[in-house]
Every structure is written in C-alpha cells, then in structure tokens.
Design a protein around this motif. Structure first.
Motif, PDB file in Angstrom:
ATOM      1  N   ALA A   1       0.831  -1.199   0.000  1.00  0.00           N
ATOM      2  CA  ALA A   1       0.000   0.000   0.000  1.00  0.00           C
ATOM      3  C   ALA A   1       0.871   1.256   0.000  1.00  0.00           C
ATOM      4  O   ALA A   1       1.954   1.275   0.554  1.00  0.00           O
ATOM      5  N   ASN A   2       0.374   2.313  -0.646  1.00  0.00           N
ATOM      6  CA  ASN A   2       1.044   3.603  -0.645  1.00  0.00           C
ATOM      7  C   ASN A   2       0.455   4.430   0.494  1.00  0.00           C
ATOM      8  O   ASN A   2      -0.588   5.067   0.342  1.00  0.00           O
ATOM      9  N   PHE A   3       1.119   4.415   1.648  1.00  0.00           N
ATOM     10  CA  PHE A   3       0.528   5.052   2.825  1.00  0.00           C
ATOM     11  C   PHE A   3       0.607   6.572   2.755  1.00  0.00           C
ATOM     12  O   PHE A   3      -0.117   7.271   3.447  1.00  0.00           O
TER      13      PHE A   3
ATOM     14  N   MET B   1      -2.525   7.805   1.118  1.00  0.00           N
ATOM     15  CA  MET B   1      -3.619   7.567   2.065  1.00  0.00           C
ATOM     16  C   MET B   1      -3.618   8.622   3.155  1.00  0.00           C
ATOM     17  O   MET B   1      -4.665   9.124   3.556  1.00  0.00           O
TER      18      MET B   1
END
Lengths: 167, 499
Positions: free
Chosen positions: A86-88, A91
């Motif tokens: 995931a690309n935090f 986010m």
C-alpha cells in the motif's frame, strides 16, 4: 510455520487476529453491561454474546485460513496477481483532507471545509494543477451549498460567510 | 390477482402526476449517471440523497430512489462495455463479452442488446413483482417471529457465503456488520452497548453513514493506497447504438432466459447479482451455436447476463417490500428510505400504504421505458462522462459522501464514524472481504434480535420455539441443503483427492 508467511500474509494475519479480538472485546463489553431493573424475560446480553461468539469464531477461522497460506485477493486483483504494498503517503493525505473537513465544518462553515477537502482529495489522487483545482473546488462547494440550503432547505453551517451568503 | 391489477392502475395514476413523473425522470437520469461513473453505485447514490426525505413527500422520493436503482443497472453496462471496469457487481460478467465486442468495433450492438435486454427483462420482472409481492405479503402475515428469525438467518447465510470468492471472508463481513448493529441502547431494556460513554452513540450508528462511508470513503482510501491511477482507455463507439436483424435473432432468447434466471434468484436471498449473471453466462455459453465466439465477443454473453441482472434487481424488491428483508446493499438503502418516512416495509405495507407501494411499482414500468430512451439515443452523452479525470471524480464523491453523512443529523459525530467506517472499508477491500454482508448485518442484525426476543417472550423463555412449527423447519432444512450440504460435499471431495 509463521516464518514462512509472506509480507502480504503478515498484514492479513494482523487483520484476522484483530477480528478475533473484536469478538472477545464485544463479549467483555457485554459482561460489563448495566442491566436496568425489571428487564424482560430475554436478557439484553443474550444476542450480543451470540454476536461476540460468532465474530471470534470467524476471526479464528480467518487466522487459520491465512496460516494455511490462503491469502486474500485484494479488490480489483485477479488471483495470483503480483502483491502491491500500500502507498501510505497518498492515504495519509486523503485522511488529512477528510479530517480537516470534519474539524473545519462547524468552525469555518461548509464552503471552506468542502473546498479544502475537494482540493486535498484531488491532490492525493495525483492532480498538481493547484490553481485550477482550487477554482473547481470552490465552484463545487458553492454549488452544493446553495442547492442544499436554498433548493432543498437543508441547513449547512455557513461559517465565516454567514453575513454574505445569508442564512 | 384482479385486485392487484386494479391497484396497479391506481398506481399508474399516482406515478403519472407531473411531480412524480419529474422525480422519476430525475431518478433515471441520476441512476444512469452513477451507473456509468466508476466508484459510485446506486446504494451510495441513494444514501447520499437520503437527506431529501426531510423535505420531499414519501411517494415522490421513493419513486426517485427506485428509478436510481433501475437506472444504475443500465448505466453500469455502458461502463462495462466501453471501459472494461464494471461500474457495479452485476455488470462484471457483461464486461467479459461486451468489452471484446467493443474492441471489435461492435460497441453499438453490445450497448443496444444490453439496453433492450434490460428493458425486456425489467418489464417482465416488474410484472412478476406486481403480482408476486402482494401474494407473498398475504402469506407472510401468517409467519411467526420465529419464522422471521429463520428467514433472516437464511439471508445471513446466503449473503455471507455466496458473495465473493471466499466463504470465510463473507462471514467476516457479516460479523463486523452485526457488531456495528449492536452499538447503542437496547430497544427493550435501554441497556447500553459498546457506547464507551459517548452520548451520541446511544441512538446507535446511522445505517446511512455506514453505507456512504464504506462505499465512498473506503473506495477512495483503497484507490489512493494503490495509487494505480493510470488513465483507463475508453473505447470509441462508432455508429449508433443499434443492432442488426441477426443480432436481434441471437439476443431475444438469452433475454428471456436471463429473466427466468435472474428474477427467482432475486426473490430468494441468493446473495446479490453475481450469481444470476454468472449462471446466465454459463447457460448461454452452453446453449450457443457459436461457442467459439465466446471469449471473443459473443452477443449472447451480453444479452443474457444483462437481462438476468435487471430481472434480479426487480426480484430483490419482492422480499424487500413484502417481508421487509433486503438482500442487497441497494435494497437495504431503499429500506432505510422507507423507514425515514416511518413506513415499515413488510406484510402490512400493501394494506397500510397502498398508494405509495403501487405508485412505486407503476413508476418502475415508466422508469424502464424512460431508461430505454435515455440510454439508446443519448448514449454519446453518457460516454462523455467517462472522460472526467479520476482525481476530480473521487474528490467529488468523497466530499459528497461527507455531506451525506453530516446532513442527516447535522452532527460531526456522524462524520467521525464515517471516517472510521471508511477505514474498515479500506481494510475490507485490501483483504478481499465483500462489503454487502456487512451492510446486511448492520440492517438485519437488530431485526434478528427483535424477532429472537419476541419468540422467547411468547414461549416464556423456552428456546424450542425457535425451531417449532413447519415454517422455520422448512427454512432451516433449506439452509442445510443449500449451504451446509455443499460445504460437506466439498470437504469430502477434497478428502477424496488427497487419498
């Protein structure tokens, strides 16, 4: 056995275990419930206990599923697709934009909160035309504000612009 | 039967008043819009518009919501065919053949068979709904609380295990939904559950907040986390959305077969539109004389599933109206809409609010006809919408979702809940957990508890009442045959392979 689990599996293991713990937590909360005097035949605790048991059970089943290497297929992926972490960062930007909206809404009013939120989400989704985005955000928030307050008679916080926009 | 016909005619009179026609038209327009746009579906759209129940009269508002429901089915197929990213779950199968047809320059025929098939299936299925729902409602009057409980448990089991690829993950979603449904004061005793001393939580968590947040915010967070924002290719459409005589000849049977598969699977709680569309695709593939075309753009593979999808949508309304049991996310939101007018769908609905329910059913016929007009000649307009850049699309959806969550009670607590539920929505997508069982759990959980308590009150605490009587027995037997039976069978098969 645990050492064989991939990075994807570890994340899912945390997710599955927290479901199990959620069930335990619901049971704990239910056991501490204040039951008002003169309750009916069926205790208000009966159903929550059933839900708590069910939640722990499926949580446990999911833990076993993951330990056996049957990982989830993330939404929109095909089974066997390459795992993408995931690309935090994006986010976090998105959560900030939403959080600002929540905080600012009743302080600064709908138009300000919604303009910033729209702009922030567009930024999180990769748009870098700051001025154009700002214009679109403002127009969007303004149209929504007026169509809800004037068109549908649904009140929204007016904030700073109370005098200018009217109530 | 005859009575239903007379009531339906009255319904048409209700639906044909200028105000209701206008709301119906608006609904079909909005429905097609949200069907076409990726990332926003009918459940979310109706959820966002729920605040209008404060100011618009029940009949008009419900007519608009029903039109959105039908409209999204039409719009969804357009996106599937031209973009290969299905707008909603019922259109996943359509993309298989439809997108191949579009690539081969036959987008017009694919769109036409989808729209006309949806119209044919929708009209037949709405007729079945008009005559089936009152009959079911009459029968439902005899169902005891324990019988209702058994129906809800059946719905939990089917929605939980038939959706998505993994049974356990469907049940996980159901469990989380049930927990969310617990929050707040117990209806009968007033005992507080999971409120953590927060006064706002006493009334429970708003279903609409959950729906809006889990779809809109969950999807936005998930897409942002994947950052897979490569622009998708929109296929060009040459010529008109129309089909040749040969296309017609190949389509009409799949339309009818799709209707026959879709409607009954909507009436029984079979868990959404994936199963019927998938079944219809399989049937068409097996029966087709042009098997080699399947996978390369066979028109039957668009016609059948699209018809099944629409017939299924009408079928879902039967238990929603006659029993008060929603089995899809959208039906659940429509149920909430009824409730916000203090109208409870269920066996009594046809007696207590005939003008609303028959006006609604009549408007579905009108909506179907309007949708055919909106979708065939105006298709180019909808295609333009697919060119909205995704960052503006998601910015708009997110901002709108927050508005929908806030405007219902004017409370920032609802917004905090929305953010939390949005995060759950992200986790669900990330870990392959389907969303619909959660929503069914949130809505039907409290109802299950109510019937559970009522049964035990009738029996003075004797648990045997839960399986007493022929109706619950039949339902639980079905549950064993359909859900638990196949599980055991699968297990045996696996075991046999190992040996």
């Amino acid at each position: 056995m645990i050492s064989k689990i991939s990075k994807q599996g570890k994340g899912e293991l945390v997710f599955a275990s927290s479901l199990f713990l959620l069930g335990i937590f619901v049971a704990w909360d239910t056991s501490k419930m204040d039951i008002p005097q003169g309750s009916s035949i069926v205790s208000p605790q009966a159903f929550p206990y059933i839900v708590a048991f069910f939640t722990s059970l499926v949580g446990l089943a999911l833990v076993l599923e993951v330990l056996r290497g049957r990982y989830a297929t993330p939404d929109g992926n095909e089974p066997g697709d390459q795992f993408v972490p995931a690309n935090f960062k994006t986010m976090a930007i998105l959560v900030t934009a939403i959080g600002l909206h929540v905080i600012l809404l009743e302080i600064a009013g709908y138009v300000v909160a919604a303009t910033l939120c729209f702009w922030g989400v567009a930024f999180a989704f990769g748009s870098r035309k700051y001025l154009k985005d700002f214009g679109i955000s403002l127009v969007f928030a303004g149209i929504v504000y007026f169509s809800f307050t004037k068109g549908l008679n649904i009140n929204l916080p007016s904030g700073f612009f109370e005098g200018i926009l009217g109530k | 039967m005859g009575n239903s016909f007379a009531m339906l005619m009255d319904g048409f009179q209700t639906a044909f008043t200028p105000t209701n026609l206008m709301f119906g038209l608006l609904g079909t327009f909005l429905g097609t819009l949200v069907g076409v746009l990726p990332g926003i579906g009918p459940a979310l759209a109706i959820g966002l518009l729920l605040p209008i129940t404060l100011t618009v009269n029940p009949t008009s508002a419900l007519i608009m919501f029903a039109a959105i429901y039908y409209g999204a089915m039409y719009g969804g197929s357009t996106t599937s065919i031209l973009l290969n990213t299905p707008g909603e779950s019922g259109s996943v199968i359509t993309a298989l053949e439809g997108n191949k047809m579009a690539k081969a320059g036959r987008a017009g025929a694919a769109l036409a068979t989808a729209a006309i098939g949806s119209f044919v299936a929708g009209t037949i299925a709405t007729l079945l709904l008009a005559f089936g729902a009152p009959t079911l409602a009459e029968f439902a009057l005899t169902i005891q609380p324990a019988g209702y409980l058994s129906l809800i448990i059946l719905a939990f089991a089917t929605v939980g295990t038939l959706l998505g690829a993994s049974r356990i993950r469907g049940l996980v979603a159901l469990a989380v939904g049930l927990v969310i449904g617990l929050v707040g004061a117990d209806l009968q005793s007033g005992a507080l559950r999971l409120t953590f001393g927060n006064l706002n939580a006493i009334d429970g968590i708003e279903t609409v907040t959950v729906i809006v947040a889990i779809f809109a915010l969950g999807e936005a967070l998930y897409l942002a986390s994947r950052h897979s924002l490569v622009p998708v290719e929109v296929l060009k459409m040459r010529g008109k959305a129309w089909m040749t005589k040969d296309d017609f000849r190949r389509s009409w049977k799949p339309w009818l077969r799709g209707t026959a598969i879709g409607f009954p699977l909507g009436v029984i709680p079979a868990g959404g539109s994936e199963v019927p569309t998938f079944l219809s695709y399989g049937v068409e593939k097996a029966l087709s004389k042009n098997k080699d075309e399947f996978g390369k753009g066979a028109i039957e593979g668009v016609a059948g599933p699209e018809a099944a999808n629409n017939a299924n949508a009408a079928g879902v309304l039967v238990p929603m109206l006659a029993l008060g049991l929603p089995t899809s996310a959208t039906a659940a939101v429509v149920l909430v809409a009824f409730q916000s007018f203090n109208i409870q769908p269920g066996p009594m609905l046809f007696q207590t609010n005939p003008e609303i329910v028959w006006g609604l059913i009549a408007s579905l016929f009108i909506g179907n006809a309007l949708l055919l007009v909106l979708n065939l000649p105006l298709i180019r307009f909808w295609v333009l919408l697919l060119k909205i850049p995704s960052h503006y699309l998601y910015a708009g959806i997110t901002t709108f979702a927050l508005l929908g969550a806030y405007a219902l009670n004017n409370s920032t607590f609802d917004l905090q809940v929305a953010l939390a539920v949005g995060f759950i929505g992200y986790l669900f997508r990330r870990f392959g957990v389907p969303i619909t069982p959660l929503i069914i759990g949130v809505i039907l959980g409290p109802l299950a508890e109510l019937y559970f308590k009522r049964s035990l009150q009738i029996s003075q605490g004797d648990w045997h009442i839960l399986i007493d009587g022929s109706f619950p027995k039949v339902i639980y037997a079905t549950l064993f045959l359909v859900i638990i039976g196949p599980l055991v069978w699968n297990f045996k098969k696996k075991f046999a392979v190992k040996k």
